[in-house]
Scaffold this motif. Structure first.
Motif, PDB file in Angstrom:
ATOM      1  N   LEU A 188       0.733  -1.324  -0.022  1.00 50.77           N
ATOM      2  CA  LEU A 188      -0.010   0.102  -0.222  1.00 50.77           C
ATOM      3  C   LEU A 188       0.870   1.352   0.210  1.00 50.77           C
ATOM      4  O   LEU A 188       0.605   2.096  -0.615  1.00 50.77           O
ATOM      5  N   GLY A 189       2.013   1.130   0.941  1.00 47.85           N
ATOM      6  CA  GLY A 189       2.867   2.309   0.673  1.00 47.85           C
ATOM      7  C   GLY A 189       3.474   2.637  -0.463  1.00 47.85           C
ATOM      8  O   GLY A 189       3.726   3.626  -1.077  1.00 47.85           O
ATOM      9  N   ILE A 190       3.764   1.584  -1.209  1.00 44.72           N
ATOM     10  CA  ILE A 190       4.483   1.682  -2.618  1.00 44.72           C
ATOM     11  C   ILE A 190       3.202   2.375  -3.501  1.00 44.72           C
ATOM     12  O   ILE A 190       3.738   3.253  -4.202  1.00 44.72           O
ATOM     13  N   GLY A 191       2.088   1.898  -3.296  1.00 45.57           N
ATOM     14  CA  GLY A 191       0.981   2.474  -4.231  1.00 45.57           C
ATOM     15  C   GLY A 191       0.962   4.066  -3.743  1.00 45.57           C
ATOM     16  O   GLY A 191       1.059   4.809  -4.730  1.00 45.57           O
ATOM     17  N   ARG A 192       0.988   4.286  -2.515  1.00 48.21           N
ATOM     18  CA  ARG A 192       0.850   5.836  -2.278  1.00 48.21           C
ATOM     19  C   ARG A 192       2.259   6.690  -2.814  1.00 48.21           C
ATOM     20  O   ARG A 192       2.044   7.745  -3.382  1.00 48.21           O
ATOM     21  N   ALA A 193       3.238   5.795  -2.335  1.00 47.96           N
ATOM     22  CA  ALA A 193       4.473   6.774  -3.074  1.00 47.96           C
ATOM     23  C   ALA A 193       4.451   6.955  -4.629  1.00 47.96           C
ATOM     24  O   ALA A 193       4.737   8.188  -5.031  1.00 47.96           O
ATOM     25  N   ILE A 194       4.220   5.868  -5.080  1.00 46.73           N
ATOM     26  CA  ILE A 194       4.141   6.084  -6.641  1.00 46.73           C
ATOM     27  C   ILE A 194       3.353   6.995  -7.216  1.00 46.73           C
ATOM     28  O   ILE A 194       3.358   7.593  -8.413  1.00 46.73           O
ATOM     29  N   GLY A 195       2.000   7.050  -6.489  1.00 48.70           N
ATOM     30  CA  GLY A 195       1.026   7.992  -7.269  1.00 48.70           C
ATOM     31  C   GLY A 195       1.033   9.319  -6.508  1.00 48.70           C
ATOM     32  O   GLY A 195       0.436  10.205  -6.961  1.00 48.70           O
ATOM     33  N   GLU A 196       1.793   9.491  -5.772  1.00 51.61           N
ATOM     34  CA  GLU A 196       1.948  10.757  -4.931  1.00 51.61           C
ATOM     35  C   GLU A 196       2.436  11.952  -5.844  1.00 51.61           C
ATOM     36  O   GLU A 196       3.444  11.819  -6.836  1.00 51.61           O
ATOM     37  N   THR A 197       1.490  13.130  -6.004  1.00 51.39           N
ATOM     38  CA  THR A 197       1.904  14.176  -7.192  1.00 51.39           C
ATOM     39  C   THR A 197       2.314  15.552  -6.764  1.00 51.39           C
ATOM     40  O   THR A 197       3.422  15.964  -7.029  1.00 51.39           O
ATOM     41  N   MET A 198       1.334  16.021  -5.701  1.00 52.41           N
ATOM     42  CA  MET A 198       1.667  17.414  -5.600  1.00 52.41           C
ATOM     43  C   MET A 198       2.808  17.778  -4.682  1.00 52.41           C
ATOM     44  O   MET A 198       3.690  18.800  -5.000  1.00 52.41           O
ATOM     45  N   ALA A 199       3.147  17.113  -3.614  1.00 54.26           N
ATOM     46  CA  ALA A 199       4.194  17.232  -2.924  1.00 54.26           C
ATOM     47  C   ALA A 199       5.532  16.964  -3.637  1.00 54.26           C
ATOM     48  O   ALA A 199       6.251  17.957  -3.450  1.00 54.26           O
TER      49      ALA A 199
ATOM     50  N   ALA B 115      -0.634   8.948 -21.960  1.00 51.15           N
ATOM     51  CA  ALA B 115       0.231   7.869 -22.296  1.00 51.15           C
ATOM     52  C   ALA B 115       1.033   7.725 -20.858  1.00 51.15           C
ATOM     53  O   ALA B 115       1.183   6.535 -20.338  1.00 51.15           O
ATOM     54  N   THR B 116       1.367   8.734 -20.326  1.00 52.03           N
ATOM     55  CA  THR B 116       2.176   8.770 -19.112  1.00 52.03           C
ATOM     56  C   THR B 116       1.329   8.212 -18.098  1.00 52.03           C
ATOM     57  O   THR B 116       1.815   7.376 -17.288  1.00 52.03           O
ATOM     58  N   GLY B 117       0.192   8.962 -17.938  1.00 49.39           N
ATOM     59  CA  GLY B 117      -1.069   8.093 -17.100  1.00 49.39           C
ATOM     60  C   GLY B 117      -1.000   6.804 -17.375  1.00 49.39           C
ATOM     61  O   GLY B 117      -1.512   6.075 -16.320  1.00 49.39           O
ATOM     62  N   VAL B 118      -1.202   6.119 -18.539  1.00 48.85           N
ATOM     63  CA  VAL B 118      -1.303   4.792 -18.776  1.00 48.85           C
ATOM     64  C   VAL B 118      -0.245   3.776 -18.147  1.00 48.85           C
ATOM     65  O   VAL B 118      -0.399   2.806 -17.393  1.00 48.85           O
ATOM     66  N   VAL B 119       1.038   4.536 -18.352  1.00 48.14           N
ATOM     67  CA  VAL B 119       2.149   3.593 -17.740  1.00 48.14           C
ATOM     68  C   VAL B 119       2.063   3.612 -16.246  1.00 48.14           C
ATOM     69  O   VAL B 119       2.151   2.657 -15.700  1.00 48.14           O
ATOM     70  N   LEU B 120       1.702   4.930 -15.652  1.00 48.07           N
ATOM     71  CA  LEU B 120       1.572   5.043 -14.189  1.00 48.07           C
ATOM     72  C   LEU B 120       0.493   3.988 -13.785  1.00 48.07           C
ATOM     73  O   LEU B 120       0.702   3.534 -12.665  1.00 48.07           O
ATOM     74  N   PHE B 121      -0.782   4.055 -14.642  1.00 52.40           N
ATOM     75  CA  PHE B 121      -1.646   3.249 -14.308  1.00 52.40           C
ATOM     76  C   PHE B 121      -1.397   1.615 -14.141  1.00 52.40           C
ATOM     77  O   PHE B 121      -1.892   1.083 -13.233  1.00 52.40           O
ATOM     78  N   LEU B 122      -0.475   1.268 -15.284  1.00 51.08           N
ATOM     79  CA  LEU B 122      -0.002  -0.039 -15.050  1.00 51.08           C
ATOM     80  C   LEU B 122       0.785  -0.399 -13.883  1.00 51.08           C
ATOM     81  O   LEU B 122       0.631  -1.643 -13.199  1.00 51.08           O
ATOM     82  N   PHE B 123       1.426   0.470 -13.444  1.00 50.69           N
ATOM     83  CA  PHE B 123       2.199   0.267 -12.374  1.00 50.69           C
ATOM     84  C   PHE B 123       1.284   0.108 -11.117  1.00 50.69           C
ATOM     85  O   PHE B 123       1.291  -0.728 -10.200  1.00 50.69           O
ATOM     86  N   ILE B 124       0.268   1.035 -11.018  1.00 50.01           N
ATOM     87  CA  ILE B 124      -0.693   1.050  -9.868  1.00 50.01           C
ATOM     88  C   ILE B 124      -1.679  -0.309  -9.803  1.00 50.01           C
ATOM     89  O   ILE B 124      -1.773  -0.960  -8.985  1.00 50.01           O
ATOM     90  N   MET B 125      -1.959  -0.788 -11.318  1.00 54.24           N
ATOM     91  CA  MET B 125      -2.445  -2.034 -11.252  1.00 54.24           C
ATOM     92  C   MET B 125      -1.752  -3.126 -10.556  1.00 54.24           C
ATOM     93  O   MET B 125      -2.306  -3.887 -10.009  1.00 54.24           O
ATOM     94  N   MET B 126      -0.373  -3.220 -10.868  1.00 56.61           N
ATOM     95  CA  MET B 126       0.459  -4.269 -10.513  1.00 56.61           C
ATOM     96  C   MET B 126       0.337  -4.142  -8.859  1.00 56.61           C
ATOM     97  O   MET B 126       0.120  -5.288  -8.160  1.00 56.61           O
ATOM     98  N   VAL B 127       0.561  -3.292  -8.401  1.00 52.35           N
ATOM     99  CA  VAL B 127       0.452  -2.796  -6.918  1.00 52.35           C
ATOM    100  C   VAL B 127      -0.847  -3.390  -6.249  1.00 52.35           C
ATOM    101  O   VAL B 127      -0.913  -4.119  -5.513  1.00 52.35           O
ATOM    102  N   ASN B 128      -2.071  -2.925  -7.050  1.00 48.80           N
ATOM    103  CA  ASN B 128      -3.528  -3.336  -6.539  1.00 48.80           C
ATOM    104  C   ASN B 128      -3.521  -4.725  -6.560  1.00 48.80           C
ATOM    105  O   ASN B 128      -3.979  -5.340  -5.771  1.00 48.80           O
ATOM    106  N   MET B 129      -3.086  -5.325  -7.569  1.00 50.27           N
ATOM    107  CA  MET B 129      -3.480  -6.994  -7.866  1.00 50.27           C
ATOM    108  C   MET B 129      -2.733  -7.775  -6.572  1.00 50.27           C
ATOM    109  O   MET B 129      -3.068  -8.529  -6.125  1.00 50.27           O
ATOM    110  N   THR B 130      -1.295  -7.112  -6.332  1.00 50.08           N
ATOM    111  CA  THR B 130      -0.609  -7.962  -5.534  1.00 50.08           C
ATOM    112  C   THR B 130      -1.218  -7.590  -4.127  1.00 50.08           C
ATOM    113  O   THR B 130      -1.315  -8.586  -3.386  1.00 50.08           O
ATOM    114  N   LEU B 131      -1.857  -6.284  -3.859  1.00 49.75           N
ATOM    115  CA  LEU B 131      -2.418  -6.216  -2.649  1.00 49.75           C
ATOM    116  C   LEU B 131      -3.491  -7.113  -2.492  1.00 49.75           C
ATOM    117  O   LEU B 131      -4.001  -7.495  -1.228  1.00 49.75           O
ATOM    118  N   ILE B 132      -4.367  -7.119  -3.486  1.00 51.91           N
ATOM    119  CA  ILE B 132      -5.725  -7.832  -3.138  1.00 51.91           C
ATOM    120  C   ILE B 132      -5.410  -9.463  -2.962  1.00 51.91           C
ATOM    121  O   ILE B 132      -5.991 -10.063  -2.305  1.00 51.91           O
TER     122      ILE B 132
END
Lengths: 346, 398
Positions: free
Chosen positions: A265-276, A320-337
């Motif tokens: 979950l931490g990986i997911g948060r870190a990879i998706g963090e934007t504004m900070a 397209a950058t979002g898609v790449v990010l999304f793929l990373f997030i998907m991997m994280v989500n699947m692992t988590l689930i």
């Protein structure tokens, strides 16, 4: 048929009542009575029982309608996920198909982002995202897990009452304020020691991200540690292990899956963090990160930086950058689930 | 066995250090934001609009009586106001009489525009007070008094019974952003609240374990993991562009609503799960239908949990930035519509970001940060109180 409802003990009075009622409510009785034949008790007053019956049909329909509404609401989540995936992927894959297609390989392996010249390479951003996430996990997870151990195993209750709310508030602080903290404290501190001219750097990103994932790691690890049965600890202490040995050899291994979920979950948060991150990363337009002092441009900030004014090909490339990010997030989500399912089966 | 003791102690020190670091970092962050932001907090900051607003107004004049001046202030009897020298905006209104004609001044569109205490007058009739400012030394009391006297003379010298004034309502405050944030909270909760709660009710009360339920749960788990920048991308494409809402309150609220769904659904579901099955069975056994059971037995008992879900959601909306940046825009104004041209507006968090990033104004950003932290702490305390009360009522607390 209507004779069936009001049973044989019907009196003349009752008959009269029925007639009256029918006169008042033409057509009602015939349809209603069929469904509720025999459902009313012997000797009951037909006027009253019929009224109940009338309501029952309405009620039944109501029940069905409401259930359907509830189901629709529950499906909003599914529709949203589907819509997000479809829209982002369709727009994000458009630049790579058709006559005027951009090479997907150039996109994924390029290290220059220059929308003005039509050059879009995001490899250095992928690297930046992975490096900063890895760094944040490397610092945040040990500190977080040890803090969780402190809260769950070591600390007296009085101190827990200070530490836990502190972590809850840490979790609630908006990421923009983490950015302010990074910009006002971390970056100037790095300025003092860095060989580079600027303080915005991979190191700054790692430090701020590891703070940001702390609450997630601590609270999830803590509940995992607390879920370990007391008997484990007693057994371990009973055979002569010290408290610290018990914690690290018995409790933490038993809480492994929870700690692992926290990490993911931490990986997911870190990879998706934007504004900070956007405020302290430096966001260069080219160049692989060479050291912890160099400026980086993670995938998320690339999107947030240019989305407000981008159009045409540039905007598609951001998707397209979002898609790449999304793929990373998907991997994280699947692992988590998978992890939580495993824990659930246990 | 000494080595084991040493090892244990080292690890113990590490544990204590980690916990201290976690709390210490929080203290540093909050301390930093308060130290930086406190100078920026003032009544004006909390009560004023963001931008200066200039209005030309026409006002009636009263009969002249005595104009008294003292301590660098001067009373203008024909307008019923007290003026002071203002280095930036010429003439500041420091006091305004109850029967001052300026309270019923009329703007260029013929609408009543109430001039308030704190506004500044930069022009009286043809006399441009603001353009003479640069000749006046702020230290020179005599020059300032003369400047004020000139303004009074100008008012008294008007031959018409009315005079046209240029009035500036001074900005520098956060009111528009605070209002936008409130709108955003209300609208998002209005959308996501019912949907989320009903979805949770369906999942816990109606759905039988099976395909539909696992698909819904899978979707919600995934939603919870998607970072807000992706929501922002989706919102800016779907709501802003395809549905043509433009950067707007509604586009932002819809995007945030999707973000809120997992929080609301999971929190409510947890609460529903905690309600003992005997409650439902008793209700059904008395002849109530399932809907009656849900609306009269289950939901009232779940109310505290639902309240916590809503509080958590408010926290999320207040802190949300990346998604709103791409859907609601960064303009410091109160949205005038749900969607379309004048519907965009920055929330407090977005404004804190733009202040830092674009205007390099860390003080104002941190001042907004203080407001945000106060909100977050209040939300935390409130949800804690509710949870504790709930647990105590159910006898679950030790």
């Amino acid at each position: 048929m209507e004779n069936g409802i009001v049973s044989s003990s019907r009196t003349d009075d009752n008959k009269l009542n029925i007639e009256k009622w029918k006169a008042k409510n033409p057509g009602k009785l015939d349809t209603d009575s069929n469904d509720y034949e025999g459902s009313c008790q012997e000797g009951s007053e037909p006027g009253i029982s019929l009224q109940y019956m009338r309501r029952n049909v309405k009620r039944d329909i109501m029940e069905k309608v409401v259930e359907a509404i509830f189901l629709l609401c529950a499906l909003v989540g599914v529709v949203s996920v589907a819509a997000i995936i479809v829209f982002v992927f369709v727009k994000g894959t458009r630049p790579f198909v058709g006559a005027d297609a951009y090479s997907l390989r150039d996109f994924l392996t390029g290290t220059v982002w220059a929308p003005g010249n039509g050059v879009y390479g995001i490899f250095y951003m992928i690297t930046a995202s992975i490096l900063s996430t890895a760094g944040a996990i490397l610092i945040g997870v040990p500190v977080g897990v040890l803090t969780a151990v402190f809260i769950a195993e070591v600390a007296p209750e009085g101190i827990v009452k200070i530490v836990k709310p502190a972590i809850e508030i840490l979790a609630g602080i908006p990421s923009v304020l983490y950015g302010a903290f990074g910009l006002g404290v971390v970056v100037p501190m790095i300025m003092k020691v860095t060989p580079q001219v600027q303080g915005q750097s991979l190191l700054a990103v790692i430090i701020v991200l590891s703070i940001m994932i702390l609450p997630t790691i601590v609270s999830l690890s803590e509940s995992a540690i607390r879920a370990v049965p007391k008997a484990y600890r007693e057994a371990s202490l009973g055979i002569g292990a010290s408290k610290v040995q018990t914690i690290f050899k018995v409790v933490l291994p038993a809480a492994k899956s929870g700690v692992l979920s926290a990490t993911v979950l931490g990986i997911g948060r870190a990879i998706g963090e934007t504004m900070a991150v956007m405020m302290i990363a430096g966001n260069p337009t080219a160049g692989m990160p060479e050291s912890i002092w160099s400026m980086v441009r993670p995938l998320t900030t690339n999107i947030a930086m240019e989305m407000s004014y981008a159009s045409g090909r540039q905007s598609e490339m951001l998707f397209a950058t979002g898609v790449v990010l999304f793929l990373f997030i998907m991997m994280v989500n699947m692992t988590l689930i998978k992890l939580t399912q495993k824990a659930g089966e246990k | 066995m000494l080595s084991r003791k040493v090892k244990d102690n080292i690890i113990k020190v590490l544990i204590y250090l980690s916990a201290a670091a976690t709390v210490g970092i929080l203290a540093i962050i909050i301390g930093f934001i308060f130290i930086k932001g406190i100078p920026g907090i003032s009544i004006n900051f909390l009560t004023r609009g963001y931008e200066d607003k200039t209005t030309y107004v026409t006002t009636e004049l009263l009969e002249a009586s005595e104009d008294t001046g003292n301590d660098g202030e001067v009373y203008v009897s024909r307008l019923g106001i007290t003026l002071a020298f203002d280095g930036e905006n010429a003439l500041a209104i420091t006091e305004i009489d109850k029967d001052s004609p300026l309270k019923k001044a009329v703007d260029e569109n013929g609408n009543t525009y109430e001039v308030k205490k704190g506004d500044a007058i930069t022009r009286i009739g043809r006399y441009k007070a603001s353009s003479e400012l640069k000749d006046i030394d702020a230290e020179d009391e005599k020059a300032k008094a003369e400047f004020l006297q000139k303004a009074v003379d100008e008012v008294n010298g008007q031959e018409d019974p009315t005079v046209k004034l240029k009035v500036v309502r001074i900005g520098g405050g956060i009111v528009p952003m605070a209002v936008t944030t409130l709108y955003m909270i209300a609208l998002s909760l209005l959308i996501a609240g019912p949907i989320g709660i009903l979805a949770a009710v369906y999942l816990n009360e109606y759905a039988k374990p099976g395909k539909i339920m696992s698909v819904i749960h899978f979707a919600i788990q995934n939603l919870a993991g998607i970072p807000s920048i992706i929501y922002g991308l989706f919102g800016s494409l779907f709501f802003v562009q395809i549905l043509k809402m433009q950067y707007s309150l509604l586009a932002g609220a819809l995007t945030v609503s999707i973000i809120l769904l997992p929080t609301i659904i999971t929190t409510t579901e947890e609460t529903l799960k905690a309600i003992p099955n005997t409650y439902r069975e008793s209700s059904l056994g008395l002849g109530a239908t399932q809907l009656q059971t849900i609306s009269r037995v289950v939901l009232p008992n779940a109310l505290p949990g639902i309240l916590v879900a809503i509080l958590l959601s408010i926290g999320r909306i207040v802190g949300e930035s990346a998604a709103l940046l791409l859907t609601a825009g960064t303009v410091a104004q109160i949205p005038q519509a749900l969607f379309g041209n004048s519907a965009s507006g920055a929330t407090l968090t977005i404004k804190a970001y733009t202040l830092m990033k674009e205007e390099n104004n860390l003080t104002s950003a941190c001042a907004i940060g203080i407001v945000l932290i106060v909100i977050i702490v209040l939300i935390n305390v409130a949800s804690k109180l509710i949870t504790n009360k709930f647990l105590a009522k159910k006898g679950l607390q030790k």
